[in-house]
Design a protein around this motif. Structure first.
Motif, PDB file in Angstrom:
ATOM      1  N   HIS A  51       0.823  -1.214   0.000  1.00  0.00           N
ATOM      2  CA  HIS A  51       0.000   0.000   0.000  1.00  0.00           C
ATOM      3  C   HIS A  51       0.859   1.267   0.000  1.00  0.00           C
ATOM      4  N   ILE A  52       1.890   1.250  -0.835  1.00  0.00           N
ATOM      5  CA  ILE A  52       2.807   2.371  -0.963  1.00  0.00           C
ATOM      6  C   ILE A  52       2.337   3.265  -2.104  1.00  0.00           C
ATOM      7  N   PRO A  53       2.360   4.597  -1.908  1.00  0.00           N
ATOM      8  CA  PRO A  53       2.071   5.473  -3.047  1.00  0.00           C
ATOM      9  C   PRO A  53       3.195   5.293  -4.079  1.00  0.00           C
ATOM     10  N   GLU A  54       2.841   4.779  -5.246  1.00  0.00           N
ATOM     11  CA  GLU A  54       3.855   4.481  -6.252  1.00  0.00           C
ATOM     12  C   GLU A  54       3.580   5.240  -7.542  1.00  0.00           C
ATOM     13  N   PRO A  55       4.651   5.616  -8.218  1.00  0.00           N
ATOM     14  CA  PRO A  55       4.490   6.351  -9.470  1.00  0.00           C
ATOM     15  C   PRO A  55       4.015   5.455 -10.601  1.00  0.00           C
ATOM     16  N   VAL A  56       3.230   6.033 -11.486  1.00  0.00           N
ATOM     17  CA  VAL A  56       2.777   5.308 -12.676  1.00  0.00           C
ATOM     18  C   VAL A  56       3.293   6.000 -13.943  1.00  0.00           C
ATOM     19  N   GLY A  57       4.202   6.967 -13.753  1.00  0.00           N
ATOM     20  CA  GLY A  57       4.779   7.685 -14.887  1.00  0.00           C
ATOM     21  C   GLY A  57       5.724   6.801 -15.674  1.00  0.00           C
ATOM     22  N   PRO A  58       6.371   7.374 -16.685  1.00  0.00           N
ATOM     23  CA  PRO A  58       7.269   6.597 -17.545  1.00  0.00           C
ATOM     24  C   PRO A  58       8.449   5.996 -16.779  1.00  0.00           C
ATOM     25  N   LEU A  59       8.882   4.830 -17.217  1.00  0.00           N
ATOM     26  CA  LEU A  59      10.039   4.156 -16.644  1.00  0.00           C
ATOM     27  C   LEU A  59      11.278   5.032 -16.808  1.00  0.00           C
ATOM     28  N   PHE A  60      12.128   5.060 -15.776  1.00  0.00           N
ATOM     29  CA  PHE A  60      13.362   5.833 -15.793  1.00  0.00           C
ATOM     30  C   PHE A  60      14.526   4.855 -15.646  1.00  0.00           C
ATOM     31  N   THR A  61      15.463   4.880 -16.579  1.00  0.00           N
ATOM     32  CA  THR A  61      16.591   3.945 -16.525  1.00  0.00           C
ATOM     33  C   THR A  61      17.953   4.625 -16.569  1.00  0.00           C
ATOM     34  N   ASP A  62      17.996   5.927 -16.736  1.00  0.00           N
ATOM     35  CA  ASP A  62      19.262   6.648 -16.826  1.00  0.00           C
ATOM     36  C   ASP A  62      19.786   6.987 -15.422  1.00  0.00           C
ATOM     37  N   TYR A  63      20.106   5.946 -14.648  1.00  0.00           N
ATOM     38  CA  TYR A  63      20.536   6.136 -13.257  1.00  0.00           C
ATOM     39  C   TYR A  63      21.718   7.085 -13.135  1.00  0.00           C
ATOM     40  N   ALA A  64      22.623   7.061 -14.088  1.00  0.00           N
ATOM     41  CA  ALA A  64      23.818   7.904 -14.016  1.00  0.00           C
ATOM     42  C   ALA A  64      23.481   9.395 -14.016  1.00  0.00           C
ATOM     43  N   SER A  65      22.280   9.778 -14.450  1.00  0.00           N
ATOM     44  CA  SER A  65      21.911  11.193 -14.477  1.00  0.00           C
ATOM     45  C   SER A  65      21.300  11.666 -13.152  1.00  0.00           C
ATOM     46  N   ILE A  66      21.157  10.775 -12.194  1.00  0.00           N
ATOM     47  CA  ILE A  66      20.603  11.158 -10.885  1.00  0.00           C
ATOM     48  C   ILE A  66      21.660  11.965 -10.129  1.00  0.00           C
ATOM     49  N   ASP A  67      21.253  13.110  -9.604  1.00  0.00           N
ATOM     50  CA  ASP A  67      22.178  13.976  -8.869  1.00  0.00           C
ATOM     51  C   ASP A  67      22.294  13.597  -7.403  1.00  0.00           C
ATOM     52  N   LEU A  68      21.212  13.079  -6.835  1.00  0.00           N
ATOM     53  CA  LEU A  68      21.204  12.756  -5.427  1.00  0.00           C
ATOM     54  C   LEU A  68      20.031  11.839  -5.140  1.00  0.00           C
ATOM     55  N   ALA A  69      20.191  10.973  -4.147  1.00  0.00           N
ATOM     56  CA  ALA A  69      19.142  10.014  -3.783  1.00  0.00           C
ATOM     57  C   ALA A  69      18.793  10.191  -2.309  1.00  0.00           C
ATOM     58  N   LEU A  70      17.536  10.522  -2.036  1.00  0.00           N
ATOM     59  CA  LEU A  70      17.035  10.614  -0.662  1.00  0.00           C
ATOM     60  C   LEU A  70      16.345   9.294  -0.344  1.00  0.00           C
ATOM     61  N   ILE A  71      16.777   8.655   0.745  1.00  0.00           N
ATOM     62  CA  ILE A  71      16.373   7.289   1.054  1.00  0.00           C
ATOM     63  C   ILE A  71      15.728   7.224   2.439  1.00  0.00           C
ATOM     64  N   PRO A  72      14.529   6.634   2.547  1.00  0.00           N
ATOM     65  CA  PRO A  72      13.907   6.475   3.866  1.00  0.00           C
ATOM     66  C   PRO A  72      14.494   5.253   4.575  1.00  0.00           C
ATOM     67  N   GLY A  73      14.204   5.156   5.853  1.00  0.00           N
ATOM     68  CA  GLY A  73      14.624   3.981   6.613  1.00  0.00           C
ATOM     69  C   GLY A  73      13.913   3.954   7.947  1.00  0.00           C
ATOM     70  N   MET A  74      13.988   2.808   8.590  1.00  0.00           N
ATOM     71  CA  MET A  74      13.396   2.667   9.924  1.00  0.00           C
ATOM     72  C   MET A  74      14.359   3.170  11.000  1.00  0.00           C
ATOM     73  N   ALA A  75      15.666   3.047  10.719  1.00  0.00           N
ATOM     74  CA  ALA A  75      16.695   3.523  11.648  1.00  0.00           C
ATOM     75  C   ALA A  75      17.991   3.739  10.878  1.00  0.00           C
ATOM     76  N   PHE A  76      18.807   4.653  11.407  1.00  0.00           N
ATOM     77  CA  PHE A  76      20.121   4.969  10.842  1.00  0.00           C
ATOM     78  C   PHE A  76      21.092   5.157  12.001  1.00  0.00           C
ATOM     79  N   ASP A  77      22.386   5.084  11.700  1.00  0.00           N
ATOM     80  CA  ASP A  77      23.382   5.506  12.671  1.00  0.00           C
ATOM     81  C   ASP A  77      24.308   6.525  12.015  1.00  0.00           C
TER      82      ASP A  77
END
Length: 142
Positions: free
Chosen positions: A52-78
């Protein structure tokens, strides 16, 4: 790269609609993998799948090398960059793609999710830095 937040995660849905940048979001495609899709507006999100995650239905994206930054969720971090997810390894598999080696990975969490140590295995992807949000902001947009 961002994520469409669940109720127990730092909210991102308002930010998605006001960010002037091109945004890609993860989408669960099977029991093991995430794929990325373009996000162009709220009409691109559907709550679906067994999580039950809100998920995108837009076009597939495969050009990973063009990503400038990735914000990542988590349950815990250190403070060392270890991340504890929900246990399925989706983000670890996605972030292990060679293109992500040079993309800054930033964990996003509430202050109560920042722990002295988080268990880690060799296949777990490390975060390069963290954004830690004060607890009193929890569920403001929920």
């Amino acid at each position: 790269m961002l994520y469409a937040s669940l109720l127990d995660e730092v909210p991102t849905l308002d930010f998605l609609d006001h960010c002037p940048c091109r945004i890609v979001l993860p989408c669960v495609v099977d029991d093991e993998n995430l794929e990325l899709r373009h996000y162009t507006g709220p009409h691109d999100l559907e709550v679906r799948g067994k999580y039950h995650i809100p998920e995108p239905v837009g076009p597939l994206f495969t050009d990973y090398a063009s990503i400038d930054l990735a914000l990542i969720p988590g349950m815990a971090f250190d403070a060392f960059g270890h991340r504890l997810g929900r246990g399925k390894g989706y983000y670890d598999r996605l972030l292990s793609h060679p293109a992500f080696a040079s993309i800054p990975k930033i964990g996003v969490c509430y202050d109560f999710q920042l722990l002295p140590a988080v268990p880690s295995l060799p296949h777990d992807c490390m975060m390069d830095s963290l954004i830690v949000v004060p607890t009193h902001i929890h569920n403001v947009s929920a």
